[in-house]
Design a protein around this motif. Structure first.
Motif, mmCIF file in Angstrom:
data_model
loop_
_atom_site.group_PDB
_atom_site.id
_atom_site.type_symbol
_atom_site.label_atom_id
_atom_site.label_comp_id
_atom_site.label_asym_id
_atom_site.label_seq_id
_atom_site.Cartn_x
_atom_site.Cartn_y
_atom_site.Cartn_z
ATOM 1 N N PHE A 185 12.023 -13.500 -22.227
ATOM 2 C CA PHE A 185 12.315 -12.168 -22.776
ATOM 3 C C PHE A 185 11.033 -11.473 -23.234
ATOM 4 O O PHE A 185 10.812 -10.285 -22.945
ATOM 5 C CB PHE A 185 13.298 -12.292 -23.944
ATOM 6 N N LEU A 186 10.189 -12.198 -23.931
ATOM 7 C CA LEU A 186 8.939 -11.604 -24.413
ATOM 8 C C LEU A 186 8.010 -11.233 -23.252
ATOM 9 O O LEU A 186 7.325 -10.205 -23.296
ATOM 10 C CB LEU A 186 8.228 -12.580 -25.351
ATOM 11 N N ALA A 187 7.978 -12.080 -22.209
ATOM 12 C CA ALA A 187 7.138 -11.790 -21.055
ATOM 13 C C ALA A 187 7.597 -10.524 -20.333
ATOM 14 O O ALA A 187 6.779 -9.685 -19.928
ATOM 15 C CB ALA A 187 7.139 -12.978 -20.098
ATOM 16 N N ILE A 188 8.903 -10.364 -20.186
ATOM 17 C CA ILE A 188 9.441 -9.158 -19.540
ATOM 18 C C ILE A 188 9.155 -7.923 -20.386
ATOM 19 O O ILE A 188 8.739 -6.876 -19.875
ATOM 20 C CB ILE A 188 10.953 -9.319 -19.296
ATOM 21 N N THR A 189 9.358 -8.046 -21.688
ATOM 22 C CA THR A 189 9.077 -6.931 -22.595
ATOM 23 C C THR A 189 7.605 -6.556 -22.551
ATOM 24 O O THR A 189 7.238 -5.374 -22.540
ATOM 25 C CB THR A 189 9.481 -7.310 -24.036
ATOM 26 N N ASN A 190 6.743 -7.558 -22.534
ATOM 27 C CA ASN A 190 5.300 -7.331 -22.442
ATOM 28 C C ASN A 190 4.941 -6.592 -21.152
ATOM 29 O O ASN A 190 4.160 -5.629 -21.152
ATOM 30 C CB ASN A 190 4.585 -8.677 -22.496
ATOM 31 N N PRO A 234 1.592 -3.825 -20.078
ATOM 32 C CA PRO A 234 1.124 -4.847 -19.131
ATOM 33 C C PRO A 234 -0.378 -5.068 -19.145
ATOM 34 O O PRO A 234 -0.863 -6.051 -18.589
ATOM 35 C CB PRO A 234 1.583 -4.284 -17.775
ATOM 36 N N GLU A 235 -1.126 -4.167 -19.787
ATOM 37 C CA GLU A 235 -2.578 -4.308 -19.787
ATOM 38 C C GLU A 235 -3.062 -5.454 -20.682
ATOM 39 O O GLU A 235 -4.195 -5.913 -20.549
ATOM 40 C CB GLU A 235 -3.243 -3.000 -20.241
#
Length: 213
Positions: A19-24, A29-30
Motif C-alpha cells: 500500500f505504501l509503495a503504491i501511494t509513494n 515517485p521522485e
C-alpha cells in the motif's frame, strides 16, 4: 506465541508495504520514501518468526544483513556520490559475530582483536577517503577503553585501571591538541583533571589499608 500470529504479522506487513509503495508511486515517485517504514515493517515479522523459533543467532545475522541492505538503499537513493554505508555496515557485522563466538566474546583477547580490527578498518577508510584529517584517533580512543577496562576489571585492579585510563586519555588529548590546534596548548587542562582519578583511587586504597590496620 502461536504460528498463526507470525503468519498474520507477515501478511499484514506485506500488505502495508504494498500500500505504501503504491501511494509513494502515485503521489511522489521522485523519492522512494516508502523504504523508511518498509524496513521496520519487515523487521517486525522477522522478529516474530525467529523469536517464535528461538533462533537468536540467526536473528542477528538476518537483522544485520537487512540493516546493511536498508542503509545501502538509502545511500543509493539519497547520496549515491558518497558511499557512506561502509562506515556503519562494519559495526552491524559484529553483532552476529559476537553471538557466534560465544563465551570467547567475554575475553580480553577478543576485545583486543576487535579493537585492533576496528582501528585498522576505520584507519584505512580515513586514509582512502579523508586523509586531510586523521579522525580515526577518536575511534581508537573509544574502542581501546574496552580491552583496558576488561583487563583491569577481571583482575579487580581499579587503581591500575585509573593509571591506564589516565595515560590513554593523556595521549589522546596531546595527539588531538597537536593535530587540531598545535599553536594553542589546551591539552594540559583535561589532563590535569584526569590526574585526580588515579590520585583519588590511590588515597582511597591507602585510607582503607590504614583503617584495616
Amino acid at each position: 506465541m502461536r504460528a498463526a500470529h507470525v503468519k498474520f504479522s507477515i501478511a499484514a506487513c506485506l500488505m502495508t508495504i504494498l500500500f505504501l509503495a503504491i501511494t509513494n508511486y502515485l503521489t511522489s515517485p521522485e523519492h522512494p520514501w516508502f523504504l523508511y517504514p518498509a524496513f521496520f515493517l519487515i523487521l517486525y515479522p522477522v522478529t516474530m518468526l525467529l523469536i517464535y523459533k528461538k533462533q537468536s543467532k540467526l536473528y542477528s545475522v538476518i537483522c544485520s544483513l537487512l540493516t546493511i541492505g536498508y542503509l545501502a538503499l538509502i545511500n543509493y537513493f539519497t547520496s549515491s556520490d558518497h558511499l557512506w554505508v561502509i562506515y556503519p555496515a562494519y559495526l552491524f557485522l559484529w553483532w552476529p559475530i559476537t553471538l557466534y563466538v560465544g563465551k570467547w566474546a567475554k575475553t580480553v583477547q577478543y576485545a583486543v582483536l576487535v579493537s585492533l580490527l576496528t582501528i585498522l578498518y576505520y584507519g584505512a577508510l580515513n586514509f582512502l577517503f579523508s586523509p586531510d584529517h586523521p579522525w580515526v584517533i577518536y575511534i581508537a580512543f573509544l574502542v581501546l577503553w574496552w580491552p583496558i577496562a576488561l583487563h583491569y576489571s577481571y583482575k579487580r585492579n581499579f587503581f591500575g585501571l585509573s593509571i591506564a585510563g589516565t595515560i590513554l586519555s593523556a595521549l589522546f588529548f596531546i595527539t588531538a591538541n597537536f593535530i587540531t590546534t598545535p599553536h594553542t596548548i589546551w591539552a594540559i587542562y583535561p589532563i590535569f583533571l584526569m590526574l585526580w582519578w588515579p590520585l583519588s583511587m590511590y588515597y582511597f586504597s591507602y585510607a582503607r589499608k590504614s583503617k584495616s590496620e
